[in-house]
Motif scaffolding. Sequence first.
Motif, PDB file in Angstrom:
ATOM      1  N   LYS A  41      -6.844 -45.382 -90.132  1.00 45.00           N
ATOM      2  CA  LYS A  41      -7.893 -44.434 -89.924  1.00 45.00           C
ATOM      3  C   LYS A  41      -7.164 -43.100 -89.395  1.00 45.00           C
ATOM      4  CE  LYS A  41     -11.648 -47.521 -88.843  1.00 45.00           C
ATOM      5  NZ  LYS A  41     -12.482 -47.921 -87.667  1.00 45.00           N
ATOM      6  N   TYR A  42      -7.646 -41.880 -90.033  1.00 44.70           N
ATOM      7  CA  TYR A  42      -6.862 -40.613 -89.699  1.00 44.70           C
ATOM      8  C   TYR A  42      -7.918 -39.420 -89.216  1.00 44.70           C
ATOM      9  CZ  TYR A  42      -2.807 -42.265 -92.232  1.00 44.70           C
ATOM     10  OH  TYR A  42      -1.633 -42.753 -92.721  1.00 44.70           O
ATOM     11  N   LYS A  43      -8.005 -39.093 -88.136  1.00 40.97           N
ATOM     12  CA  LYS A  43      -8.868 -37.864 -87.679  1.00 40.97           C
ATOM     13  C   LYS A  43      -8.266 -36.719 -88.594  1.00 40.97           C
ATOM     14  CE  LYS A  43     -10.227 -39.730 -83.291  1.00 40.97           C
ATOM     15  NZ  LYS A  43      -9.773 -39.577 -81.939  1.00 40.97           N
ATOM     16  N   ASP A  68      -4.794 -35.699 -81.479  1.00 38.04           N
ATOM     17  CA  ASP A  68      -4.884 -36.480 -82.631  1.00 38.04           C
ATOM     18  C   ASP A  68      -4.963 -36.020 -83.976  1.00 38.04           C
ATOM     19  OD1 ASP A  68      -5.039 -38.609 -80.691  1.00 38.04           O
ATOM     20  OD2 ASP A  68      -7.225 -38.637 -80.486  1.00 38.04           O
ATOM     21  N   LYS A  69      -5.241 -34.920 -84.123  1.00 39.80           N
ATOM     22  CA  LYS A  69      -5.510 -34.418 -85.502  1.00 39.80           C
ATOM     23  C   LYS A  69      -4.566 -33.713 -85.858  1.00 39.80           C
ATOM     24  CE  LYS A  69      -9.235 -31.910 -84.945  1.00 39.80           C
ATOM     25  NZ  LYS A  69     -10.575 -30.804 -85.325  1.00 39.80           N
ATOM     26  N   LYS A  70      -3.781 -34.351 -86.943  1.00 43.29           N
ATOM     27  CA  LYS A  70      -2.569 -33.759 -87.637  1.00 43.29           C
ATOM     28  C   LYS A  70      -2.730 -33.525 -89.299  1.00 43.29           C
ATOM     29  CE  LYS A  70       0.346 -35.689 -83.982  1.00 43.29           C
ATOM     30  NZ  LYS A  70      -0.947 -35.909 -83.114  1.00 43.29           N
ATOM     31  N   TRP A  71      -4.362 -33.775 -89.683  1.00 45.48           N
ATOM     32  CA  TRP A  71      -4.445 -33.900 -91.033  1.00 45.48           C
ATOM     33  C   TRP A  71      -5.843 -32.879 -91.214  1.00 45.48           C
ATOM     34  CZ3 TRP A  71      -1.899 -36.824 -94.589  1.00 45.48           C
ATOM     35  CH2 TRP A  71      -0.921 -37.760 -94.073  1.00 45.48           C
ATOM     36  N   LYS A  72      -5.919 -32.320 -92.636  1.00 43.86           N
ATOM     37  CA  LYS A  72      -7.157 -31.496 -92.646  1.00 43.86           C
ATOM     38  C   LYS A  72      -7.620 -31.970 -94.119  1.00 43.86           C
ATOM     39  CE  LYS A  72      -4.755 -27.506 -94.794  1.00 43.86           C
ATOM     40  NZ  LYS A  72      -4.312 -26.140 -94.864  1.00 43.86           N
TER      41      LYS A  72
END
Length: 77
Positions: A41-43, A68-72
């Motif tokens: 799971k990715y945030k 925790d957020k390193k994706w968009k």
Amino acid sequence: MPKKKLTGIVVSDKMQKTVVVKVERIKEHPKYKRRYKTHKKYKAHDQNQEYHIGDTVMIEETTPISKDKKWKVISKI
């Protein structure tokens, strides 16, 4: 170096401007050659809060937005 892109399903949209995306992969056991599914799971950052549970989305790696957020989220598939 190009940014990594992954495809997954949104499993949570309860946070503000953040969705949780579950990405499934098929791996093969090195010795027994049996294939099995794993997931992670990715945030991901969702600026306009337009993606909801069950949507299939594409996420892209970015500079860290928070702890925790390193994706968009790029787009809906």
